[in-house]
Enzyme design. Sequence first.
Site, PDB file in Angstrom:
ATOM      1  N   LYS A 195       0.364   3.457  -3.019  1.00 41.18           N
ATOM      2  CA  LYS A 195      -0.862   4.210  -3.299  1.00 41.18           C
ATOM      3  C   LYS A 195      -0.657   5.718  -3.471  1.00 41.18           C
ATOM      4  O   LYS A 195      -1.185   6.308  -4.425  1.00 41.18           O
ATOM      5  CB  LYS A 195      -1.892   3.939  -2.197  1.00 41.18           C
ATOM      6  CG  LYS A 195      -2.384   2.500  -2.163  1.00 41.18           C
ATOM      7  CD  LYS A 195      -3.239   2.248  -0.931  1.00 41.18           C
ATOM      8  CE  LYS A 195      -3.735   0.824  -0.857  1.00 41.18           C
ATOM      9  NZ  LYS A 195      -4.502   0.550   0.380  1.00 41.18           N
ATOM     10  N   TYR A 233      -3.518  -3.479 -10.124  1.00 39.67           N
ATOM     11  CA  TYR A 233      -3.315  -3.133  -8.719  1.00 39.67           C
ATOM     12  C   TYR A 233      -2.480  -4.190  -7.998  1.00 39.67           C
ATOM     13  O   TYR A 233      -1.568  -3.868  -7.220  1.00 39.67           O
ATOM     14  CB  TYR A 233      -4.675  -2.955  -8.044  1.00 39.67           C
ATOM     15  CG  TYR A 233      -4.592  -2.681  -6.566  1.00 39.67           C
ATOM     16  CD1 TYR A 233      -4.082  -1.471  -6.095  1.00 39.67           C
ATOM     17  CD2 TYR A 233      -5.019  -3.633  -5.631  1.00 39.67           C
ATOM     18  CE1 TYR A 233      -4.004  -1.220  -4.735  1.00 39.67           C
ATOM     19  CE2 TYR A 233      -4.947  -3.383  -4.273  1.00 39.67           C
ATOM     20  CZ  TYR A 233      -4.437  -2.177  -3.827  1.00 39.67           C
ATOM     21  OH  TYR A 233      -4.354  -1.927  -2.489  1.00 39.67           O
ATOM     22  N   TYR A 268      -4.275   4.716   7.789  1.00 44.19           N
ATOM     23  CA  TYR A 268      -5.565   4.048   7.956  1.00 44.19           C
ATOM     24  C   TYR A 268      -6.351   4.630   9.129  1.00 44.19           C
ATOM     25  O   TYR A 268      -6.381   5.846   9.325  1.00 44.19           O
ATOM     26  CB  TYR A 268      -5.373   2.534   8.088  1.00 44.19           C
ATOM     27  CG  TYR A 268      -4.665   1.921   6.915  1.00 44.19           C
ATOM     28  CD1 TYR A 268      -5.137   2.120   5.613  1.00 44.19           C
ATOM     29  CD2 TYR A 268      -3.505   1.184   7.080  1.00 44.19           C
ATOM     30  CE1 TYR A 268      -4.487   1.564   4.516  1.00 44.19           C
ATOM     31  CE2 TYR A 268      -2.850   0.624   5.989  1.00 44.19           C
ATOM     32  CZ  TYR A 268      -3.351   0.823   4.717  1.00 44.19           C
ATOM     33  OH  TYR A 268      -2.701   0.276   3.653  1.00 44.19           O
ATOM     34  N   SER A 324       0.797  -1.232   0.000  1.00 45.42           N
ATOM     35  CA  SER A 324       0.000   0.000   0.000  1.00 45.42           C
ATOM     36  C   SER A 324       0.828   1.279   0.000  1.00 45.42           C
ATOM     37  O   SER A 324       0.279   2.368  -0.197  1.00 45.42           O
ATOM     38  CB  SER A 324      -0.938   0.010   1.203  1.00 45.42           C
ATOM     39  OG  SER A 324      -1.981  -0.927   1.032  1.00 45.42           O
ATOM     40  N   VAL A 379       1.348  -3.369   4.252  1.00 45.51           N
ATOM     41  CA  VAL A 379       1.348  -4.607   5.026  1.00 45.51           C
ATOM     42  C   VAL A 379       2.598  -5.452   4.781  1.00 45.51           C
ATOM     43  O   VAL A 379       2.808  -6.462   5.459  1.00 45.51           O
ATOM     44  CB  VAL A 379       0.083  -5.442   4.752  1.00 45.51           C
ATOM     45  CG1 VAL A 379      -1.162  -4.701   5.231  1.00 45.51           C
ATOM     46  CG2 VAL A 379      -0.037  -5.820   3.286  1.00 45.51           C
TER      47      VAL A 379
END
Length: 414
Positions: free
Chosen positions: A66, A187, A239, A63, A257
């Site tokens: 992103k 992705y 998050y 992530s 992660v």
Amino acid sequence: MEPVTVVLAELVERHRADTAGDVARYIPELARADPHAFGLAMVSVQGHAYQAGDAAAAFTIQSVSKPFVYSLALSELGLAEVARRVGFEPSGEPFNAISLEAGTGRPANPLINAGAIVTTALIGGDGEAAFERIRDTLSGFAGRRLTVDEDVYRSEAATGDRNRALAYLTLSQGVLERPAQQACDVYFRQCAIEVTAVDLAVMGATLANGGRNPVTGRRVVDADAAGATLSVMATCGMYDHSGEWMLRVGLPAKSGVGGGVCAVSPGQFGVGVFSPPLDPQGNSVRASAVLRELSAELGLHVLRHTERARSPLQAVRTDHGAHHLELLGDLGFAAAEEIVHCVRRLARDQPRPLVTVDLSHVTAVRPIARRLLADCAAGLRARTTVRFVDPAGLVRRPSTDRSDTPGERAERAE
């Protein structure tokens, strides 16, 4: 050893014994990560790089990709067009939650999975062309050609049904720009790109530098896209822990992660951390702890008041082999780092030079700046004489938890 490197190495050693958290297990390949791996790197907007621990160890970006894909979409399409399909608000929910805005169907922000899939689908070209455009951009941020861990990609694709469900849901809302299966495949590949903590530090430094890579000199995205990306990282990057993160650390950041975290001090530097064990929110335990301490020790909170607005080097003069640096203003981490590199550069000019650092017009010195200057002088002692003109005793004082100014010294003396 570079003074900044010493600081990073000490941070790694202090936090290496923390065994809290667990590696990600919902993607089988990520469950094989070494829980003891721990690397820390920092790259300044001048292009100076520092690292400690396992900073060269490879892992998948996950992530952390992103925000960089978001910046690419912003550069290619503009904020208004991207904002038609993905919002900017913190979701307050886990990264894989269904967080769609009522009325528009937009995902809450580009840093949760639903928003990231929509953002990835905005990159032009068919599936392969879109992915290569993304890889080229992430490589531009990192300053080297990045590759894909094919085993992790296959593992993500085999276990990615929830992401496929999110893609179909956004497709049903009219905000996904390509077929759901194709969007997910791009992705998954994007998340399986391999990086190191050093790569993440360079990538962060590129955002800190307004979209221009400070190591290669290449512009990767425009300054507006870099600024908008940092804004979203500041509010959404960690998050459902993002609010507390901004309160306690105060740096735009993004976690993954795979154990990576990229943090940015705008206008100063990027930081990359790698440590696979995660907390319940999916953020690296050691990375979170070390960045909290780094922010506090270096005074990096973006909302903290600072007086520094220009280079501390008022003048640099050379006469008969002796160099004289006149400093001005407040000395924090960034100022001290600039001075250290100037002193080291002058020390290479000729055998046994004298470098005088004049602090007569310095108004305050933070403890980290005092330490970096002292460590620099000590490290060069064998080949260079570094002398401080320090009438207020700002560098000679032992480190405290505050900045010293001549006025504060006088008050304590009374």
